[in-house]
Design a protein around this motif. Structure first.
Motif, mmCIF file in Angstrom:
data_model
loop_
_atom_site.group_PDB
_atom_site.id
_atom_site.type_symbol
_atom_site.label_atom_id
_atom_site.label_comp_id
_atom_site.label_asym_id
_atom_site.label_seq_id
_atom_site.Cartn_x
_atom_site.Cartn_y
_atom_site.Cartn_z
ATOM 1 N N ALA A 375 17.345 -7.551 47.554
ATOM 2 C CA ALA A 375 17.427 -8.154 46.226
ATOM 3 C C ALA A 375 16.112 -7.952 45.500
ATOM 4 C CB ALA A 375 17.754 -9.641 46.325
ATOM 5 N N GLU A 376 16.189 -7.577 44.215
ATOM 6 C CA GLU A 376 15.009 -7.413 43.360
ATOM 7 C C GLU A 376 15.244 -8.110 42.029
ATOM 8 O OE1 GLU A 376 14.861 -3.822 46.091
ATOM 9 O OE2 GLU A 376 16.355 -4.439 44.602
ATOM 10 N N VAL A 377 14.141 -8.469 41.382
ATOM 11 C CA VAL A 377 14.171 -9.084 40.054
ATOM 12 C C VAL A 377 13.745 -8.038 39.038
ATOM 13 C CG1 VAL A 377 13.239 -10.889 38.571
ATOM 14 C CG2 VAL A 377 13.661 -11.363 41.000
ATOM 15 N N ALA A 378 14.653 -7.705 38.138
ATOM 16 C CA ALA A 378 14.344 -6.732 37.076
ATOM 17 C C ALA A 378 13.706 -7.479 35.914
ATOM 18 C CB ALA A 378 15.621 -6.026 36.622
ATOM 19 N N GLN A 409 13.802 0.995 36.485
ATOM 20 C CA GLN A 409 14.060 1.320 37.892
ATOM 21 C C GLN A 409 15.428 0.806 38.327
ATOM 22 O OE1 GLN A 409 10.168 -0.483 39.173
ATOM 23 N NE2 GLN A 409 10.122 1.273 40.573
ATOM 24 N N ALA A 410 15.785 -0.388 37.879
ATOM 25 C CA ALA A 410 17.091 -0.957 38.242
ATOM 26 C C ALA A 410 18.224 -0.122 37.669
ATOM 27 C CB ALA A 410 17.179 -2.397 37.746
ATOM 28 N N ILE A 411 18.062 0.357 36.455
ATOM 29 C CA ILE A 411 19.100 1.175 35.816
ATOM 30 C C ILE A 411 19.306 2.470 36.595
ATOM 31 C CG2 ILE A 411 19.658 2.500 33.729
ATOM 32 C CD1 ILE A 411 18.183 0.345 32.119
ATOM 33 N N GLU A 412 18.223 3.056 37.089
ATOM 34 C CA GLU A 412 18.324 4.313 37.831
ATOM 35 C C GLU A 412 19.009 4.133 39.186
ATOM 36 O OE1 GLU A 412 14.367 5.789 38.118
ATOM 37 O OE2 GLU A 412 14.481 6.903 36.220
ATOM 38 N N ASN A 413 18.809 2.976 39.829
ATOM 39 C CA ASN A 413 19.277 2.800 41.210
ATOM 40 C C ASN A 413 20.584 2.019 41.333
ATOM 41 O OD1 ASN A 413 16.975 4.134 42.196
ATOM 42 N ND2 ASN A 413 15.779 2.235 42.139
ATOM 43 N N ILE A 414 21.026 1.342 40.299
ATOM 44 C CA ILE A 414 22.221 0.516 40.409
ATOM 45 C C ILE A 414 23.455 1.391 40.625
ATOM 46 C CG2 ILE A 414 22.764 0.447 37.940
ATOM 47 C CD1 ILE A 414 23.515 -2.517 38.311
ATOM 48 N N THR A 415 24.386 0.897 41.442
ATOM 49 C CA THR A 415 25.638 1.619 41.724
ATOM 50 C C THR A 415 26.825 0.726 41.369
ATOM 51 O OG1 THR A 415 25.809 0.807 44.001
ATOM 52 C CG2 THR A 415 24.489 2.805 43.625
ATOM 53 N N ASP A 416 28.016 1.285 41.527
ATOM 54 C CA ASP A 416 29.226 0.504 41.235
ATOM 55 C C ASP A 416 29.406 -0.639 42.222
ATOM 56 O OD1 ASP A 416 29.669 2.231 39.189
ATOM 57 O OD2 ASP A 416 31.282 3.353 40.184
ATOM 58 N N GLU A 417 28.788 -0.529 43.418
ATOM 59 C CA GLU A 417 28.914 -1.582 44.426
ATOM 60 C C GLU A 417 27.787 -2.608 44.336
ATOM 61 O OE1 GLU A 417 29.295 1.722 45.254
ATOM 62 O OE2 GLU A 417 31.485 1.441 45.124
ATOM 63 N N LEU A 436 21.078 -2.271 31.548
ATOM 64 C CA LEU A 436 21.377 -2.612 32.940
ATOM 65 C C LEU A 436 22.694 -3.378 33.031
ATOM 66 C CD1 LEU A 436 20.566 -2.696 35.905
ATOM 67 C CD2 LEU A 436 19.210 -4.750 35.420
ATOM 68 N N HIS A 437 22.913 -4.302 32.099
ATOM 69 C CA HIS A 437 24.176 -5.049 32.087
ATOM 70 C C HIS A 437 25.358 -4.122 31.819
ATOM 71 C CE1 HIS A 437 27.220 -7.397 29.647
ATOM 72 N NE2 HIS A 437 27.345 -7.888 30.857
ATOM 73 N N ALA A 438 25.174 -3.170 30.911
ATOM 74 C CA ALA A 438 26.264 -2.247 30.574
ATOM 75 C C ALA A 438 26.637 -1.366 31.764
ATOM 76 C CB ALA A 438 25.863 -1.387 29.376
ATOM 77 N N LYS A 439 25.670 -1.057 32.598
ATOM 78 C CA LYS A 439 25.933 -0.170 33.736
ATOM 79 C C LYS A 439 26.488 -0.926 34.936
ATOM 80 C CE LYS A 439 23.814 3.755 36.118
ATOM 81 N NZ LYS A 439 22.572 4.538 36.340
ATOM 82 N N ALA A 440 26.258 -2.233 34.993
ATOM 83 C CA ALA A 440 26.710 -3.028 36.139
ATOM 84 C C ALA A 440 28.224 -3.223 36.101
ATOM 85 C CB ALA A 440 26.007 -4.379 36.145
#
Length: 658
Positions: A375-378, A409-417, A436-440
């Protein structure tokens, strides 16, 4: 018409006779000139008789044709005069030159030759010449007006106006609209908590008063009321009565507040109204959405859902704290399940993050790490208002596994899971990173602010408690149900405690039993209040700027208003602190501090002790928040205009209370 055709045959015969006489005269002259002059008088006499007869018949036919045209014009004139529709002819100067009988009857005062058509309507004639005409009202009646130009009048010197009385049709449409059914859903706020310490007889006595209040309200309408459960009611009334309810600023809420439980607690209602729906089914759907919105904003208010959005009335009282912790336990279990299913967890707060946003994110991230998950805090550390807290945590953090990462960094690494948890906000416009919210694909919301219209509606879990003091308090309650994973370190507990102290003004505002329980839990984990106090310390320069803001404040209707044209990087932190300081002045119910950012935006911080709901004032300015703490941003306004806008919003607030 028969005589007309007979005369036509006679004319042809006469013309043929004259032609024959002329031919005979030519032949006789060529044969013998003496004989020609002998019979010439007879030929001339006969030809003269024929020509005279021709002239007589032709003149009679012309007279007959003129008579027909005159009769036709007279018939048209009589038809217009006796037409049931009002007809008037005006010149290009809009003066009346002619009108029919119907016009003189329906417009008796205006039916004057030479009078002005403007006494009926001053609308431009070009607009009246549309195919559908234009509807106007005159002397409490409705008319549809059509205009055209006679074909003979190419220069548009006169205009023919038709006026059709459509009053009955319009009244029918108005009655249809006023009689349209509207669904109302009514709920007693915090019913279980309200009567938890009451005797059955006292509960029955109060519920009877509530039932009587709602029955009396519906009895004044043509609607119906049904009680679904002890705390829920369902009503259908006509649109005409909804309009009256709104005109009264929903006084039903005030009457409910007069009902006391054990002489210490007032009854409050949440009302959801589904308006402008196509049918009853859609109106019920609207009403459910409106009721959810009313409760999400703290209750004691009416929310009206229309096709175009929401309208709110009431919401002037403080929210009642809910003592039931079952919901927190259920949410904690659901959250753990979502964490277990995710490959990675990201936690994010709002822009310009404060101690509550950072503290709640840190506490939750560390508990999830204790569960054995990543877990990380963006967060944007540069723009944050909690740099001291961030620096303390970074100093104790593992460099190989940092707790804070940038939103990029969070936007680059976030996945569908991956799972994204958003704390201390539910408004997509105020997120630390909208990208980041749009990609989550999987989102969880944890927030305590009163529900806004543009809330995030695609969340798996929407944990929303407007009665809670802070997001840090809500996260602390969740940690109680994380088992051993909820036993975070003292520094992390201090981050949560700092968030609670910030939003409660050191436990003076919006502080309930559960707030102190959360603080006690954090104290057991080792949180030091002296260390937390150090997070609120300012530099001497910031303190001077805050003192300057407080010293030049003006009081307007028990509201302290101040501003500064000097912008510094610390102003986002100084302005809220100055607003808190202003609440310590005598006879001040609320405070508003505004300043210009480095660009074209003006930021407004609003605070109150609860006597004035600054959320409603901030919403009028295009912002939001909750009852004691709110904010807004204005674009393209000068500092003087902003001051006037704030006073206008305060006036609007008090007008709605009256």
């Amino acid at each position: 018409m028969k005589n007309y055709f007979r005369d036509g045959g006679l004319i042809i015969s006469v013309i043929a006779l004259i032609t024959l006489l002329l031919l005979m005269s030519v032949m006789i002259f060529l044969y013998s000139s003496d004989m020609f002059w002998l019979i010439a008088p007879f030929i001339v006499l006969l030809s003269g008789f024929a020509v005279g007869k021709l002239i007589q018949v032709t003149r009679r036919n012309f007279q007959y044709s003129a008579l027909i045209r005159e009769e036709i014009a007279t018939e048209n004139k009589l038809s217009l005069y006796s037409l049931p529709m009002s007809v008037v002819i005006i010149d290009k100067a809009r003066n009346i030159v002619w009108f029919n009988k119907s016009f003189s009857e329906k417009f008796a005062e205006e039916a004057v030759y030479g009078g002005s058509f403007d006494t009926i309507t001053d609308m431009q004639l070009e607009k009246l010449m549309g195919g559908d005409g234009v509807q106007i009202s005159h002397d409490n009646r409705y008319y549809r007006i059509y205009a055209n130009v006679p074909e003979e009048d190419d220069e548009k010197n006169i205009f023919l106006i038709y006026i059709n009385d459509v009053t009955d049709h319009v009244n029918l449409l108005i009655e249809k609209k006023l009689s349209h059914p509207v669904v109302m859903l009514i709920m007693i706020d915090s019913f279980e908590d309200l009567f938890s310490s009451s005797l059955e007889s006292e509960t029955a006595h109060v519920t009877v008063q509530i039932d009587k209040l709602l029955e009396d309200f519906v009895a004044e309408t043509t609607g119906i009321l049904r009680k679904q459960s002890r705390d829920r009611f369902w009503a259908v009334i006509e649109e005409r009565h909804v309009a009256k309810l709104i005109d009264s600023k929903v006084k039903l809420l005030d009457k409910a507040r007069e009902i006391q439980v054990n002489d210490r607690m007032s009854v409050t209602l949440s009302i959801g109204i589904g308006r402008t729906a196509e049918n009853i089914s859609e109106s019920e759907t609207f009403a459910k959405q409106a009721l959810e919105m009313a409760q999400g904003r703290g209750g004691d208010q009416a929310a009206i859902k229309t096709v175009s959005g929401f309208e709110f009335y009431g919401g002037v009282s403080k929210g009642v704290e809910r003592a039931n912790k079952i919901k927190a336990r259920i949410i904690a279990n659901q959250l753990i399940q979502q964490v277990e299913a995710a490959d990675r967890v990201y936690i994010m707060g709002h822009r310009f993050s404060d101690l509550d946003s950072v503290g709640s994110a840190v506490g939750l991230a560390c508990a999830i790490r204790n569960l054995g998950h990543r877990a990380e805090v963006a967060i944007d550390s540069v723009a944050s208002l909690s740099t001291q807290l961030i620096n303390r945590i970074k100093a104790a953090d593992d460099p190989k596994n940092p707790l804070f990462i940038s939103p990029h960094q969070a936007i680059e690494n976030i996945t569908d899971e991956s799972l994204l948890i958003i704390t201390d906000t539910h408004n997509p416009m105020t997120l630390e990173s909208t990208e980041l919210h749009a990609k989550a694909k999987q989102v969880v919301i944890i927030d305590h602010h009163r529900k806004a219209v543009n809330f995030i509606d695609n969340s798996l879990i929407f944990y929303h408690e407007p009665y809670a003091s802070s997001a840090s308090e809500m996260v602390t309650e969740l940690l109680n149900y994380f088992g051993k994973a909820g036993r975070i370190t003292a520094l992390q507990a201090e981050a949560l405690l700092a968030g609670i102290m910030l939003d409660t003004k050191n436990f003076t505002i919006k502080t309930g039993v559960r707030t102190f329980e959360a603080a006690a839990f954090l104290r057991k984990l080792g949180a030091d209040t002296v260390n937390v106090k150090g997070l609120f310390a300012n530099s001497i320069g910031s303190y001077r700027e805050k003192a300057a803001l407080v010293s030049k404040a003006d009081i307007y209707k028990r509201c302290a208003i101040t501003c500064t044209t000097v912008f510094s990087p610390d102003m986002r932190l100084i302005a809220p602190q100055a607003a808190d300081e202003l609440l310590g002045i005598e006879n001040v119910d609320a405070s508003f501090v505004y300043y210009r950012s480095g660009g074209d935006e003006i930021y407004i911080s609003a605070r109150s002790l609860g006597a004035l709901n600054v959320q409603l004032v901030a919403e009028y300015l295009g912002g939001g928040g909750h009852q004691t703490m709110a904010a807004a941003q204005l674009h393209g306004f000068s500092m003087e205009d902003t001051g006037r806008r704030i006073k206008e919003a305060i006036d609007h607030y008090y007008e709605n209370l009256s």
